[in-house]
Design an enzyme around this catalytic site. Sequence first.
Site, mmCIF file in Angstrom:
data_model
loop_
_atom_site.group_PDB
_atom_site.id
_atom_site.type_symbol
_atom_site.label_atom_id
_atom_site.label_comp_id
_atom_site.label_asym_id
_atom_site.label_seq_id
_atom_site.Cartn_x
_atom_site.Cartn_y
_atom_site.Cartn_z
ATOM 1 N N HIS A 2 0.801 -1.225 0.000
ATOM 2 C CA HIS A 2 0.000 0.000 0.000
ATOM 3 C C HIS A 2 0.831 1.271 0.000
ATOM 4 O O HIS A 2 0.299 2.360 0.146
ATOM 5 C CB HIS A 2 -0.944 0.000 1.205
ATOM 6 C CG HIS A 2 -2.031 -1.015 1.069
ATOM 7 N ND1 HIS A 2 -1.931 -2.271 1.612
ATOM 8 C CD2 HIS A 2 -3.199 -0.973 0.409
ATOM 9 C CE1 HIS A 2 -3.021 -2.956 1.315
ATOM 10 N NE2 HIS A 2 -3.795 -2.200 0.582
ATOM 11 N N CYS A 30 2.034 19.676 2.141
ATOM 12 C CA CYS A 30 2.891 19.981 0.989
ATOM 13 C C CYS A 30 2.010 20.326 -0.205
ATOM 14 O O CYS A 30 1.182 19.506 -0.604
ATOM 15 C CB CYS A 30 3.772 18.783 0.660
ATOM 16 S SG CYS A 30 4.888 19.079 -0.725
ATOM 17 N N GLY A 66 -2.321 -8.022 11.440
ATOM 18 C CA GLY A 66 -3.194 -6.889 11.720
ATOM 19 C C GLY A 66 -4.159 -6.528 10.619
ATOM 20 O O GLY A 66 -4.429 -5.358 10.395
ATOM 21 N N THR A 67 -4.709 -7.494 9.945
ATOM 22 C CA THR A 67 -5.652 -7.213 8.866
ATOM 23 C C THR A 67 -6.930 -8.008 9.061
ATOM 24 O O THR A 67 -6.912 -9.096 9.637
ATOM 25 C CB THR A 67 -5.036 -7.536 7.490
ATOM 26 O OG1 THR A 67 -6.025 -7.332 6.481
ATOM 27 C CG2 THR A 67 -4.525 -8.954 7.422
ATOM 28 N N SER A 68 -8.027 -7.474 8.567
ATOM 29 C CA SER A 68 -9.306 -8.178 8.663
ATOM 30 C C SER A 68 -9.361 -9.369 7.714
ATOM 31 O O SER A 68 -10.239 -10.220 7.847
ATOM 32 C CB SER A 68 -10.453 -7.220 8.320
ATOM 33 O OG SER A 68 -10.419 -6.885 6.943
ATOM 34 N N ALA A 110 -0.399 -7.273 17.528
ATOM 35 C CA ALA A 110 0.860 -7.579 16.843
ATOM 36 C C ALA A 110 2.060 -7.071 17.633
ATOM 37 O O ALA A 110 3.091 -7.755 17.703
ATOM 38 C CB ALA A 110 0.859 -6.980 15.438
#
Length: 126
Positions: A2, A30, A66-68, A110
């Site tokens: 990502h 920025c 740490g992901t669904s 995690a």
Amino acid sequence: MHGDIRRVKRFVRHHRADNWCGQAGSPPACPHGEPDVVWFGEMLPEAVLDATRQAAADCSVLLSVGTSSRVCPAAAAPYLADHSGAAVVSVNPRPTPLDATASFNLHGKAGEVLPARLAAAWPASG
């Protein structure tokens, strides 16, 4: 997969730059770019998807941390790794759809589970 929040993607031709408006460190506002990440709802670059698929197919161990395990196309990588014979380790506070496929399910945060497993596998010599 990502991107990298520490990098900037310039608005002109979407090329990467090493820092934000000439400053290293945390990204300030920025006017010439944005973080080099794929935001929710945006498409992942095809080259990134191809590299992810290849890595998942070629790996011997895949960590899903740490992901669904519900948002595709990223959620497909552990299943591809499993299909290719890799051990799949899922680390998540709660059960996910991946649990039924994963070789190992480590339920917890995690930041707590992974350091504890590393310490158990490779205790500090004293």
